[in-house]
Design a protein around this motif. Structure first.
Motif, PDB file in Angstrom:
ATOM      1  N   PRO A   1       9.017  -5.493  -6.303  1.00 19.52           N
ATOM      2  CA  PRO A   1      10.372  -4.984  -6.060  1.00 19.52           C
ATOM      3  C   PRO A   1      10.382  -3.701  -5.243  1.00 19.52           C
ATOM      4  CG  PRO A   1      10.126  -5.642  -8.339  1.00 19.52           C
ATOM      5  CD  PRO A   1       8.768  -5.751  -7.717  1.00 19.52           C
ATOM      6  N   ALA A   2       9.411  -2.822  -5.499  1.00 17.34           N
ATOM      7  CA  ALA A   2       9.392  -1.567  -4.744  1.00 17.34           C
ATOM      8  C   ALA A   2       9.055  -1.814  -3.284  1.00 17.34           C
ATOM      9  CB  ALA A   2       8.386  -0.607  -5.361  1.00 17.34           C
TER      10      ALA A   2
ATOM     11  N   ALA B   1       0.822  -1.206   0.000  1.00 17.28           N
ATOM     12  CA  ALA B   1       0.000   0.000   0.000  1.00 17.28           C
ATOM     13  C   ALA B   1       0.859   1.260   0.000  1.00 17.28           C
ATOM     14  CB  ALA B   1      -0.919  -0.007   1.224  1.00 17.28           C
ATOM     15  N   ALA B   2       2.110   1.142   0.486  1.00 19.20           N
ATOM     16  CA  ALA B   2       2.966   2.317   0.551  1.00 19.20           C
ATOM     17  C   ALA B   2       3.631   2.632  -0.779  1.00 19.20           C
ATOM     18  CB  ALA B   2       4.038   2.120   1.625  1.00 19.20           C
ATOM     19  N   VAL B   3       3.522   1.722  -1.751  1.00 22.05           N
ATOM     20  CA  VAL B   3       4.116   2.003  -3.062  1.00 22.05           C
ATOM     21  C   VAL B   3       3.282   3.080  -3.740  1.00 22.05           C
ATOM     22  CG1 VAL B   3       4.651   1.029  -5.316  1.00 22.05           C
ATOM     23  CG2 VAL B   3       5.004  -0.322  -3.259  1.00 22.05           C
ATOM     24  N   PRO B   4       3.906   4.149  -4.209  1.00 19.86           N
ATOM     25  CA  PRO B   4       3.126   5.259  -4.761  1.00 19.86           C
ATOM     26  C   PRO B   4       2.275   4.815  -5.960  1.00 19.86           C
ATOM     27  CG  PRO B   4       5.420   5.867  -4.498  1.00 19.86           C
ATOM     28  CD  PRO B   4       5.343   4.421  -4.217  1.00 19.86           C
ATOM     29  N   GLN B   5       1.086   5.357  -6.005  1.00 24.17           N
ATOM     30  CA  GLN B   5       0.156   5.014  -7.077  1.00 24.17           C
ATOM     31  C   GLN B   5       0.753   5.345  -8.442  1.00 24.17           C
ATOM     32  OE1 GLN B   5      -2.676   3.492  -6.514  1.00 24.17           O
ATOM     33  NE2 GLN B   5      -3.286   3.432  -8.666  1.00 24.17           N
ATOM     34  N   ALA B   6       1.582   6.399  -8.504  1.00 19.31           N
ATOM     35  CA  ALA B   6       2.145   6.822  -9.789  1.00 19.31           C
ATOM     36  C   ALA B   6       2.968   5.710 -10.417  1.00 19.31           C
ATOM     37  CB  ALA B   6       2.999   8.067  -9.578  1.00 19.31           C
ATOM     38  N   MET B   7       3.670   4.938  -9.593  1.00 23.30           N
ATOM     39  CA  MET B   7       4.503   3.869 -10.150  1.00 23.30           C
ATOM     40  C   MET B   7       3.637   2.803 -10.802  1.00 23.30           C
ATOM     41  SD  MET B   7       7.389   3.549  -7.217  1.00 23.30           S
ATOM     42  CE  MET B   7       8.391   2.306  -7.994  1.00 23.30           C
TER      43      MET B   7
END
Lengths: 461, 422
Positions: free
Chosen positions: A364-365, A337-343
């Protein structure tokens, strides 16, 4: 007398002090209409209550700890105690029985020697119980009376009460340090005693584990305490087998629930998985021993492996893995959930499918968080006790065969400390040494995991 | 790079075909991946279902037991006792002197035959005595009693043990004299050596007393520590140390706390071995970090404007916290406390270390008497060889799980009820 009674008295004195002081302060206010007290009536109340209760409570606690020894000394001074065996287990049993008879815990004694001791015991218990209660009450009255005499309209009770409250808060937060220190000190102390008897190198690198709590304390101490088979069993069950179950299931559940599931499904499935973490481990242990272990054994026999026993590393590891699933999945969930939506959007915009995005971008992120979760899960698995105690057996064995019974550090701690060994026996002391190793290893794992999480969080902020 | 760019010589139709094929493969991979994810969730849920199913299907039987039913006739004056005698405190003893045991055995023999009457549980007459004490008019009546059978017969009924006895048991069952009855006593009796006579009240009471000590110590200390760290603590090396040790304690294996309890608490209080007092203190140290961490989060969630407002009208820092911040943070703190307590309730290993694994046949009367706890009782029964203990163990597990479910439900309710957004 139960130590609860003086404590209740102390608390009662505190309460009455509170009421009395409040009433008196109220009286000041009524006597001088229009004027202002330096503090509110209930602050006067608290001031007196603290003075009445705190010293008395402290005394009651200390008395509860030391009075049994005073009672014992008193009883031993009695002529009836002369017939007791000099030292050792029997003497302890007789004294314990006399004590239990005296305070009414048991009705009938079995040991003839305990009978003459009951009367002196009862007398001593009553004697010291009365002293303790009287001293508690006197202390409470004295403290309360002193505080009460200081109450005046211009007395700044508020400042004093607040300073006491602050001290209390500080003391509460120090409990954590004391606990950590207590763990370290008690483990280290007993471990050092153990290492006086057994060479630490033999303990850490020896491969034969067969302590016998009933043996003479000095026989075979050198080569019976090689803990490598225990470390191996712990790693094999808690890290290898349990993680083979927990990592794929936990990770895939987290991915499905965060990326694919509809909000409705997610709303129901997530708490359902969390139930797995809330089931007591003794229930898992019973489940492993009752259901999974026979299943494993039958399955092994079906594919032609004879001699599979009903206690196997596999059964314990499988069930432990199931217990760990929610731990892995909730950590993975958080870091995904902490991976930015933009990625994610970027990857999808380039034409990648959802699974490609997950595998090549999101996982991976989120990897540092996932790895940290797995490390916490490992630390939980190697500290887990009941499942292995109930399902993995008690044979220390260096084996690669998951169908063998194995034993772990925690299972051995339980086995050694619940056997009939004396406190000074190397077998008993070795349990503390094992606990020390376990403590250090789990702490290191947690420490590294928290570091990883911290560093990873900074990456996106 | 060069592979990705279609060569200009290739006919566009073949190119499109290749792209379509690859797209199909990729979509298949997508579907596979998704199915794997779903599979993982479903598999985990299935294991949970299997766990609950085995416990319930085994455990429901644990709330029942095998009983023999036969009439007893006390009208003939076989029992030499006055009804006044069974109103005192030693009524059971009076009935014992009046040879109630023989009367019960004789009645059983008359109704069931000599062989079957030998298979009453040893405590059977006591249950009859309890019935008579509860209803003295029975002394002048003929009535039916239903009392537990011996372990040997219960075993034979399951098809183990003596086959002769098994035949007898099946015959009695067909005649309706042997039946399975709901055993309310399972909830009110204590540990015993025979699975027909055990109950969980002793363990449950031990658990309750232990939890009271745990709550009484862990809650005030945990909340106070949370308040200090969140509201007053200066940022220095000491508070860092406190913070690190709290976070570490939350992750220390529970058995280590057991070792601490054994080495420290039992060294200070050697006479309270296996008492709820020591168990509760040990579990409190384990629960406290959970309460501190959740308490800090709840306190952090209270908006600063509330503190500023209170300070602005002249409240002291202590008043700000105790009158304003804590009441608002309390639901969150309670949620964390209940979760921590639920964990402590299910904990076994630390209690084993401090000796709460003894056979305790009477429920503890106070915090300092020897006791056992529900999870420990489960562990002890799981070690019993008699198969009759399997259902009893599972039944105890059901009780434990219900308790946990209620606690967790309460925590969820509190969270939903008081969830606030400022």
């Amino acid at each position: 007398m139960s130590p609860v009674i003086p404590i209740l008295f102390a608390l009662g004195l505190g309460l009455s002090g509170w009421l009395a002081a409040r009433a008196r302060a109220d009286g000041f206010r009524r006597a001088l209409p229009g004027s202002r007290l330096a503090s509110l009536p209930q602050q006067h109340g608290w001031y007196v209550a603290l003075w009445a209760a705190v010293p008395a409570l402290l005394f009651a606690a200390v008395w509860a700890a030391i009075s049994p020894d005073l009672v014992l000394a008193h009883v031993l001074a009695d002529p009836a105690a002369a017939k007791l065996p000099a030292f050792g287990f029997q003497r302890e049993t007789i004294l314990a029985e006399a004590r239990a008879l005296a305070d009414g815990t048991i009705k009938i004694g079995f040991n003839p020697l305990s009978k003459p001791l009951v009367a002196p015991y009862r007398a001593a218990l009553g004697h010291f119980g009365t002293i303790g209660l009287a001293a508690t009450i006197l202390l409470g009255l004295a403290g309360g009376g002193f505080a009460f005499s200081r109450i005046r309209p211009d007395f700044a009770a508020r400042g004093k009460v607040e300073r006491a409250a602050m001290l209390g808060l500080l003391a509460a937060s120090l409990v954590a340090i004391f606990t950590t220190f207590g763990i370290l000190a008690s483990l280290a102390f007993e471990t050092l005693r153990f290492f006086n008897l057994v060479n630490p190198l033999d303990f850490l690198f020896g491969t034969n584990w067969s302590p016998d709590p009933m043996s003479a304390p000095t026989s075979g101490v050198e080569h019976n305490y090689g803990a490598v088979p225990l470390f191996w069993g712990t790693v094999y069950i808690g890290v290898v087998i349990a993680m083979i179950v927990a990592i794929p299931l936990g990770l895939m559940s987290a991915i499905y629930l965060t990326q694919y599931a509809t909000p409705r499904v997610r709303k129901w499935m997530k708490p359902l998985l969390e139930i797995l973490a809330g089931v007591p481990t003794v229930v898992y242990g019973y489940f492993a021993a009752l259901t999974v272990a026979p299943l494993v054994r039958d399955a092994a026999q079906m594919i032609g492996i004879s001699g599979a026993s009903s206690e196997s590393a596999l059964a314990a590891g499988l069930v432990m893995g199931i217990m760990i699933i929610p731990l892995v999945s909730s950590m993975a969930d958080d870091s995904i959930a902490a991976v930015p939506q933009a990625m994610r959007d970027g990857s999808l915009a380039l034409g990648a499918t959802k699974s490609e995005t997950i595998r090549r971008v999101i996982v991976p992120a989120a990897l540092p968080g996932i790895v940290a979760g797995i490390m916490l899960a490992v630390s939980r698995a190697i500290g887990e006790t009941m499942i292995v105690v109930m399902a993995a057996g008690r044979t220390a064995r260096l084996s690669l065969d998951p169908l063998d019974g194995m034993t772990t550090v925690t299972a051995q701690i339980v086995a050694l400390l619940t056997s009939e060994g004396t406190p000074d026996h190397p077998a008993t002391l070795s349990a503390y040494a094992l606990g020390f190793v376990l403590f250090i290893v789990t702490l290191a794992l947690n420490f590294v995991a928290l570091r990883v999480v911290k560093r990873f969080r900074e990456a996106y902020e | 790079m060069s592979e990705a760019v279609p060569s200009p010589a290739a006919p566009p139709a073949r190119n499109a075909e290749r792209i379509a094929a690859r797209l199909k493969a990729r979509h298949r991979a997508e579907a596979r991946f998704r199915a794997l994810g779903l599979g993982a969730v479903v598999l985990s849920a299935l294991v949970l279902a299997l766990l609950l199913f085995t416990m319930t299907s085994n455990g429901l039987g644990g709330f029942t037991r095998n009983e023999l039913r036969f009439p007893i006739d006390l009208t003939t004056g076989v029992l030499n006792i006055q009804s006044a005698q069974i109103e005192g405190t030693d009524a059971v003893q009076a009935l014992d002197t009046a040879a109630l045991k023989d009367v019960v055995e004789l009645s059983a023999e008359k109704a069931l035959g000599e062989q079957a009457s030998g298979e009453l549980a040893t405590t059977a007459w006591r249950e009859v005595a309890q019935q008579i004490i509860a209803d003295p008019t029975l002394l002048s009546r003929r009535f039916d009693v239903s009392v537990p059978v011996s372990d040997a017969m219960a075993k034979a009924l399951r098809g183990e043990g003596d086959p002769q006895l098994g035949l007898l048991a099946r015959k009695l069952k067909q005649e309706g004299k042997l039946h399975r009855a709901l055993d309310i006593g399972f909830l009110t009796r204590s540990d015993a050596t025979s699975p027909q006579q055990v109950g969980i009240w002793g363990a449950l009471k031990g658990s309750i007393l232990t939890m009271l000590v745990t709550l009484g110590v862990a809650f005030p200390v945990g909340v106070a520590a949370a308040v200090y760290l969140e509201e007053y603590a200066p940022k220095n090396r000491w508070t860092d140390l406190i913070e690190v040790s709290i976070n570490n304690l939350a992750a220390v294996p529970s058995i280590i706390f057991g070792l601490l309890g054994l080495a420290v608490f039992l060294w200070i209080f050697p006479y309270y071995r296996s008492a709820p007092l020591i168990g509760g203190l040990t579990l409190a140290l384990m629960t406290m970090p959970v309460i501190v961490i959740s308490g800090r989060n709840a306190i952090k969630a209270v908006p600063p404007s509330i503190r500023d407002g209170a300070l602005a009208i002249g409240a002291s820092p202590i008043q700000v916290v105790f009158h304003h911040v804590l009441p608002l943070a309390l639901p969150g703190i309670l949620t964390g406390t209940i979760i921590g307590m639920a964990r402590a309730l299910g904990e076994t290993a630390p209690l084993l270390m401090i000796g709460m694994r003894a056979f305790v046949a009477t429920p503890p009367g106070s915090f300092t008497e020897p006791a056992t706890a529900l999870p420990v009782q489960i562990y002890l029964w799981s070690d019993e060889i008699d198969r009759g203990f399997v259902e009893r163990t599972s039944a105890a597990i059901i009780v434990l799980l219900i308790f946990l479910l209620v606690m967790n439900g309460l925590a969820i309710y509190l969270r939903n009820r008081f969830e606030k957004t400022w």
